[in-house]
Structures are given as structure tokens and as C-alpha cells.
Design a protein around this motif. Structure first.
Motif, PDB file in Angstrom:
ATOM      1  N   GLN A  36       0.851  -1.202   0.000  1.00 22.72           N
ATOM      2  CA  GLN A  36       0.000   0.000   0.000  1.00 22.72           C
ATOM      3  C   GLN A  36       0.880   1.243   0.000  1.00 22.72           C
ATOM      4  N   LYS A  37       2.062   1.091   0.594  1.00 19.71           N
ATOM      5  CA  LYS A  37       3.050   2.175   0.689  1.00 19.71           C
ATOM      6  C   LYS A  37       4.434   1.566   0.578  1.00 19.71           C
ATOM      7  N   ARG A  38       5.423   2.391   0.300  1.00 19.66           N
ATOM      8  CA  ARG A  38       6.829   1.969   0.380  1.00 19.66           C
ATOM      9  C   ARG A  38       7.495   2.803   1.452  1.00 19.66           C
ATOM     10  N   THR A  39       8.617   2.329   1.953  1.00 19.60           N
ATOM     11  CA  THR A  39       9.424   3.168   2.830  1.00 19.60           C
ATOM     12  C   THR A  39      10.890   2.999   2.430  1.00 19.60           C
ATOM     13  N   ARG A  40      11.638   4.093   2.518  1.00 17.59           N
ATOM     14  CA  ARG A  40      13.058   4.056   2.154  1.00 17.59           C
ATOM     15  C   ARG A  40      13.916   4.262   3.399  1.00 17.59           C
ATOM     16  N   ALA A 312      14.192  -2.878  11.820  1.00 20.62           N
ATOM     17  CA  ALA A 312      13.922  -1.470  12.168  1.00 20.62           C
ATOM     18  C   ALA A 312      14.382  -1.186  13.598  1.00 20.62           C
ATOM     19  N   LEU A 313      14.171  -2.149  14.482  1.00 25.27           N
ATOM     20  CA  LEU A 313      14.546  -1.942  15.892  1.00 25.27           C
ATOM     21  C   LEU A 313      16.057  -2.016  16.097  1.00 25.27           C
ATOM     22  N   THR A 314      16.698  -3.040  15.540  1.00 19.51           N
ATOM     23  CA  THR A 314      18.142  -3.188  15.801  1.00 19.51           C
ATOM     24  C   THR A 314      18.942  -2.084  15.115  1.00 19.51           C
ATOM     25  N   LEU A 315      18.385  -1.527  14.029  1.00 19.49           N
ATOM     26  CA  LEU A 315      19.102  -0.435  13.360  1.00 19.49           C
ATOM     27  C   LEU A 315      18.598   0.940  13.824  1.00 19.49           C
ATOM     28  N   GLY A 316      17.726   0.930  14.809  1.00 20.39           N
ATOM     29  CA  GLY A 316      17.330   2.184  15.470  1.00 20.39           C
ATOM     30  C   GLY A 316      16.472   3.124  14.638  1.00 20.39           C
ATOM     31  N   VAL A 317      15.652   2.562  13.718  1.00 20.43           N
ATOM     32  CA  VAL A 317      14.819   3.441  12.883  1.00 20.43           C
ATOM     33  C   VAL A 317      13.313   3.155  13.025  1.00 20.43           C
ATOM     34  N   GLU A 322       7.628   5.631   8.894  1.00 21.31           N
ATOM     35  CA  GLU A 322       6.562   6.358   8.183  1.00 21.31           C
ATOM     36  C   GLU A 322       7.102   7.653   7.565  1.00 21.31           C
ATOM     37  N   LYS A 323       8.117   8.225   8.200  1.00 26.17           N
ATOM     38  CA  LYS A 323       8.683   9.491   7.719  1.00 26.17           C
ATOM     39  C   LYS A 323       9.293   9.337   6.313  1.00 26.17           C
ATOM     40  N   TYR A 324       9.777   8.136   6.017  1.00 29.33           N
ATOM     41  CA  TYR A 324      10.423   7.894   4.721  1.00 29.33           C
ATOM     42  C   TYR A 324       9.490   7.168   3.741  1.00 29.33           C
TER      43      TYR A 324
END
Ligand code: ASP
Length: 337
Positions: A36-40, A312-317, A322-324
Motif C-alpha cells: 500500500q506504501k513503500r518506505t526508504r 527497524a529496531l536493531t538499526l534504530g529506525v 513512516e517518515k520515509y
């Protein structure tokens, strides 16, 4: 729990709170998995996906999860095609490959090897299965699936009855899942296997110490009020010979007739996959493929969400996904799931 920079090596590092933390992030990954969306958010990051033992789902879902977050994947498969076959230590391999990657997912046939590898790594290492020992990401996706499936039937993980069946001695997924479930309240475990393939004492000790009710048996009967039946494959690769594994193949099967006879109508059917569909094994028959309680493919789909959450958690993002966000321009039927 602060996941940033952490290794994910064993389910022993989790508490109920940290599990919920992972599940909350996993829930937020659904729009990306559904296209539905992508994230970078991981644009420019590299996953070292090192699989020194056969894998399809786990390896590809780690890679897919990383790609869905916008990162790139470098992969090596099989011991023979790696420098480990030349006698290189796990420490040296880790030291070198961790400088090529931002995070590493690894599977290896030897118990404890992923933890040993992590000692030489300068980036977080996620255990994709180490011998008969552990498979923490599978246990997380299994528990996530159990939680969702039971919620659908109006039940919770606390107080449920799970029936695990098959090769409980060498099946690492049931070892990790049992340890995770031990963190919950009043679980009933029915553990069905040939006597020689019983759940190891070390795992039984954990669930008994936590006060859960455990029945160990080599009979299928007596589990008619199970909420979950979790079937497993005979782990042929852990036996000294295929002939030894042959003795146990096909001993505990689940098909439409056996399911209807032994379980209640809403018992959820799970299997970590791959299921051995050869006639002599056929532990989970195709005649259940259309059954609404067969959760095996939902389980595999959930693996992507859980692995996205862990990256996402182990790389701290985790709070920046959602911001990307950006649009998906191509046609995708997945959006309608
Ligand atoms: N895929 C799971 C594992 O890697 C289960 C299995 O192979 O039977 O442990």
C-alpha cells in the motif's frame, strides 16, 4: 528493551514487554508488506544474509524484509561456497563480513555458532537458526501468529492449550517457541512425539519451572481441547543417517480425518514449514489446504513483518519508518488482502 545495536541470538533475551514492543512495530509494517506504501528508511543500508544451511522461507523473508525497508541484501548460501570450507574461523568471517554490512542474519548447522560468530561481528547479528538449538525469529513469528489467530477466536495466549507434535528433540522452532510461551500465564502444553524424539529436558525444565502444565506423550488422543496444534517435520539432517530418520517419518500425521477426529472445530493448525509432503512422511496433508484454520501460510507471511520489525529496531529506525514513506506506482493485488 533497547534494541538498537543489539544481537538477536536467543529468545532468552526477551520479556513480555520486549515481545510486545516487537509486535507493535510488526503491526506497523503491514502497509509496506501489502504494497500500500513503500518506505526508504533503510536506504543505503546493507544486510549480510549468510545461510550456511538449507533455507528457503527464512532466508528469502529476511532479504525481502530488508528490501521492503529500502535496504540492499548481499547473500551467501552453503558452507561449500564459503571460506569456512577452507578452515576460516567464525570469528574471522564475522570480522570481515561485518565490515561489509550494517546487520547480519545468519544460519549455521552447529548449535551456538551464531553466538560465537556475533563475538567477532561489529554489527548486530540475528540468529536465523543454529543447529537444533534455537530459531528466535521463527518463535516470534509463531507467537505473533498464535496471538492473532486466537484473538480471531476471542481467546488470548494466556490460558491456552498448545499441542506440539513430531520431532520435538531436534526441532529448534519448538524449543524457541516453548521458551517464549513460558513467559505467559497458565499454558497447557501437550507434547506428542516418539519417545526417542521427546522435547529436551532443558526446555521442559523452563516450562515446568514457570508453572505451566505439561503432558508428554506418544499418543495423539487427549488433546481434543487444544487451541493450537503445531506440527513439525522429522529433522532428517540432524540424524546420523537418513535410515534412522525413516523409522520416525509418518508416525504422527495430520490430515482432515485425523484433525476432525482429535481436535475441536476451531483448533488452529500451524507448522514452521517446510512440510515433508513425500508419501512416507506427509505430516500435514494437502487435504487440509483449504481449511480456514490452517494458518501455515499466514504464519509464513507474518515472518516478513517480524523480520522487518527486528531490522527497524536493531538499526534504530523503528520510529522513522513512516517518515520515509512513498507511493507504490505499480499494480499489486496484495493491497486488497
Ligand atoms: N524451517 C524450520 C527450521 O529451519 C523448520 C524445519 O526446517 O523443519 O528449523
Amino acid at each position: 528493551m533497547n534494541f538498537t545495536g543489539a544481537n538477536i541470538l536467543s529468545v532468552e533475551q526477551f520479556h513480555r514487554d520486549s515481545i510486545e514492543q516487537i509486535f507493535e512495530v510488526a503491526d506497523r509494517m503491514l502497509p509496506y508488506a501489502r504494497r500500500q506504501k513503500r518506505t526508504r528508511v533503510l536506504d543505503g543500508a546493507i544486510l549480510g544474509n549468510l545461510f550456511f544451511e538449507p533455507s528457503t522461507r527464512t532466508r528469502v523473508s529476511f532479504g525481502t524484509a530488508f528490501n521492503l525497508l529500502g535496504g540492499e541484501v548481499r547473500e551467501t548460501t552453503g558452507m561449500e561456497s564459503s571460506a569456512l570450507a577452507k578452515g576460516e574461523s567464525l570469528y574471522d568471517t564475522a570480522r570481515v563480513l561485518s565490515s561489509y554490512s550494517d546487520v547480519i542474519a545468519m544460519r549455521h548447522p552447529k548449535s551456538g555458532s551464531v553466538a560465537e560468530f556475533a563475538q567477532g561481528s561489529r554489527v548486530p547479528v540475528i540468529n536465523g537458526g543454529d543447529g537444533a538449538n534455537e530459531h528466535p525469529t521463527q518463535a516470534l513469528l509463531d507467537l505473533y501468529t498464535i496471538k492473532k489467530e486466537l484473538a480471531y477466536h476471542g481467546h488470548s495466549v494466556d490460558g491456552m492449550h498448545i499441542c506440539m507434535m513430531g520431532d520435538l528433540k531436534f526441532g529448534r522452532t519448538v524449543h524457541s517457541l516453548s521458551r517464549l510461551l513460558a513467559l505467559y500465564d497458565n499454558i497447557r502444553f501437550t507434547l506428542i512425539s516418539p519417545r526417542e524424539l521427546m522435547m529436551p529436558d532443558s526446555v521442559l525444565a523452563v516450562i515446568e519451572k514457570a508453572g505451566h502444565e505439561v503432558t508428554v506423550t506418544d499418543q495423539v488422543s487427549g488433546s481434543s481441547d487444544a487451541d493450537i496444534v503445531y506440527q513439525t517435520r522429522i529433522q532428517q539432517e540432524r540424524f546420523t543417517s537418513p535410515a534412522e530418520a525413516d523409522q520416525y517419518r509418518g508416525k504422527f500425521r495430520l490430515n482432515s480425518e485425523i484433525y476432525t477426529r482429535h481436535y475441536k472445530p476451531n483448533t488452529v493448525i500451524m507448522h514452521p514449514l517446510p512440510r515433508d509432503s513425500r508419501a512416507e512422511a506427509n505430516e500435514l496433508d494437502n487435504d487440509l489446504n483449504q481449511h480456514p484454520n490452517l494458518a501455515i501460510f499466514r504464519q509464513a507471511d507474518n515472518g516478513v513483518l517480524i523480520r522487518m520489525a527486528l531490522f527497524a529496531l536493531t538499526l534504530g529506525v523503528a520510529d522513522q519508518v513512516e517518515k520515509y514513506e512513498c507511493e507504490v506506482n505499480w499494480y499489486s493485488d496484495k493491497r486488497n488482502v
